[in-house]
Each structure stands twice: as C-alpha cells, then as structure tokens.
Design an enzyme around this catalytic site. Structure first.
Site, short mmCIF file in Angstrom:
data_model
loop_
_atom_site.label_atom_id
_atom_site.label_comp_id
_atom_site.label_asym_id
_atom_site.label_seq_id
_atom_site.Cartn_x
_atom_site.Cartn_y
_atom_site.Cartn_z
N CYS A 74 -0.83 -8.42 41.66
CA CYS A 74 -0.12 -7.15 41.67
C CYS A 74 -0.32 -6.52 40.51
O CYS A 74 -1.59 -6.01 40.03
CB CYS A 74 1.44 -7.51 41.90
SG CYS A 74 2.00 -8.58 40.60
N ARG A 100 5.52 -9.80 41.54
CA ARG A 100 5.70 -9.57 42.88
C ARG A 100 4.67 -10.48 43.59
O ARG A 100 4.82 -10.75 44.88
CB ARG A 100 5.33 -8.06 43.23
CG ARG A 100 6.54 -7.22 42.61
CD ARG A 100 6.26 -5.66 42.89
NE ARG A 100 4.95 -5.28 41.83
CZ ARG A 100 4.61 -4.08 41.82
NH1 ARG A 100 4.81 -3.25 42.79
NH2 ARG A 100 3.63 -3.79 41.01
#
Length: 311
Positions: A261, A266
């Site tokens: 990411c 994330r």
C-alpha cells in the site's frame, strides 16, 4: 429418576455442549465476533490488545481489560524504519502477559489497519494460531454500544520467548524488484484506492508519508482493501465472496502474493485476510509505495500521467 427427567438432563447437557462447541469454534478461526468477546472478557486465558492510531482514543474508552499498544513506537524501530526487533517484541509480549497458549484478540480504530499490522508482527515472531482479530474492531464494538472502560488493567507478565523472525511473511524491496523483473512468480497486490493506484493522487488527503512519484509498481494488480469489508460495520466479507473478489484480479492462492500500500498498514489488513482467512501464501511489503516510489532508477506505472506531481 423418571424418563422425562433423564431426557431433560440429556437435552441440557447437549445444549451446554453445543454452546461450548460454538465458543471453541469462534476461537479456532482467525476472527472473533463482538458477541464472543463480550462473553469472554473475564477469561484469564484471553488477552485483549488495542492497537489504534488516533492519539488518546484508548484512554477515552476501550474494551474492558484491553491493554494499549502504540503501533508507531511499540511495534517498530523508529530510527531505522523497521519492525520491532526480536528483543523489543519479546519485552512487549511479556509485558502484555502474552504467551503461546494465550488467546490474543487484537482490535483498533481506522478499520483495524494497525491491529492487523500487530497481528502480522505477532506472526513474524511465532504467535499465530492463537492471535485473533476482532471482526469489525472498535467501529463495530461502539456501534453495538458494548461496554467500555477507562482504567487500564494490570496483568501478570509472561515468560514468552520470541521465535526467529519468519522472513516468509515480510517482503523487502529486493523481493519486489525480482517480481518486477520477472525473476519471481509472485503476484503483487496493491490495495490502495484506484486514484492512488493510477497516480491521480500520491496519497489520500491528510496523509503525511509521501513518495516523490505517483503511480504503482509495474505488474501489480489493484483490489482496494475496502472492497473486502462490509462498509456498515467494518466486518470482513464471507470467504466465498473474498475468493471471488481476489480471483477476478488473478489472486487465487496458486502463486505467492505480496501485499503493498503506502506504508504497509492497509496492506496488513489485506495480508490478514489472504493469509489467515483464505490460507494463501502472503508476504506484506511494509516499505510499500513510500519506499518503492522514492527509489532512484526503479520503473513505475502511472496511467494518470502525473508521475511527479500526483495531481
């Protein structure tokens, strides 16, 4: 004792057995429900750990019995931009009273991103099967108006010994470059938003850690992390839906996967889903776009045509 009494006793025993089996089943998988956790708040073999990113959120109110872990100091080496060393993680786990026979339930704010990061680091150092994620995290717990506390609870320290780091769970820049150069058959899964992936923006508004260039790693595919959860409460979608979602992007478990990411938080969430829920072979690339996008000489893909500006 009458036949009716015997039948009633048998029925009660069966019901108790089913309830016990339900609880055991809830613990056996990688996720626990808010309902299960509330019923097991007083279990001495359960350790609840909050890993949130918003300052003060734990102090304002947390799940009763939960202990606080600050991801950007407790789970990382701040100067070298690395995950916590074996010695640092071992000291943290002991302080939390965590050992290999302890059921650890991690949860947090920001859609459980940093709680999933915690689960990833725990796994690297040998704590896996008994480490769970609270499905829906703080969001679901608060939506359901379940109990909260403001006082920290002291726990007895453990004698946990960290295992040698499992390097298969962590992708480094060299692993990513090998995939870009087709020297590896791993698939790179970028879980950022479509605008980040295309290069329309470098990062979402308000995010501080940036790369100089916008775009994505050549050859990577994009499935935004949010597509794997139910937006109403943040819970993870059913297994069959997840398999279909990722298979449509060519991620079906037949080849190793590298999740990426911006800084790895994330992508930890997607790592957890692919690795723990679906059972795929997955490594998380915590260097992510802030590392790859800043390295001199490496190629990028930028469909938006922004490259340097990200706007």
């Amino acid at each position: 004792m009458s036949v009716i009494s015997l039948l009633r006793r048998g029925a009660l025993a069966l019901a108790a057995g089913l309830l016990a089996s339900t609880a055991a089943f809830a613990q056996s998988g990688p996720l626990v429900t808010t309902e299960w956790l509330e019923k097991n708040l007083s279990d001495p073999k359960v350790r609840i750990v909050e890993v949130s990113v918003e300052p003060g959120v734990y102090e304002r109110g947390h799940i009763p019995g939960a202990q606080n872990v600050v991801w950007h100091t407790d789970l990382v080496e701040t100067v070298s931009r690395d995950i916590a060393s074996p010695e640092k993680f071992q000291a943290l786990a002991r302080k939390l009273g965590v050992d290999k026979d302890t059921t650890v339930v991690l949860y947090g704010d920001s859609n459980n991103w940093f709680a999933a990061w915690g689960a990833w680091v725990f796994d690297i150092y040998g704590l896996r099967d008994n480490v769970k994620l609270l499905d829906g995290g703080r969001k679901k717990w608060e939506l359901e108006k379940r109990p909260v506390a403001t006082n920290p609870v002291a726990v007895k320290a453990s004698a946990f010994t960290a295992a040698e780091p499992n390097r298969k769970l962590r992708a480094r820049l060299t692993d990513v470059v090998a995939t870009v150069e087709k020297k590896s058959d791993a698939r790179i899964l970028d879980i950022r938003s479509p605008d980040e992936f295309s290069g329309k923006v470098i990062a979402p508004a308000g995010f501080q850690e940036l790369a100089l260039r916008a775009g994505h790693i050549p050859g990577s595919v994009n499935v935004a992390w949010a597509r794997a959860v139910n937006q109403a409460d943040g819970t993870i979608k059913p297994v069959e839906e997840l398999k279909k979602l990722y298979a449509e992007a060519g991620i079906d478990g037949s080849k190793p996967v590298i999740t990426t990411c911006r800084i790895g938080e994330r992508s930890s969430h997607t790592w957890f889903i692919l690795s723990r829920v679906l059972g795929y072979q997955v490594a998380n690339y915590d260097g992510s776009w802030t590392e790859y996008g800043n390295v001199v000489g490496l190629p990028i893909s930028n469909p938006a045509g922004t490259v340097w500006t990200g706007k």
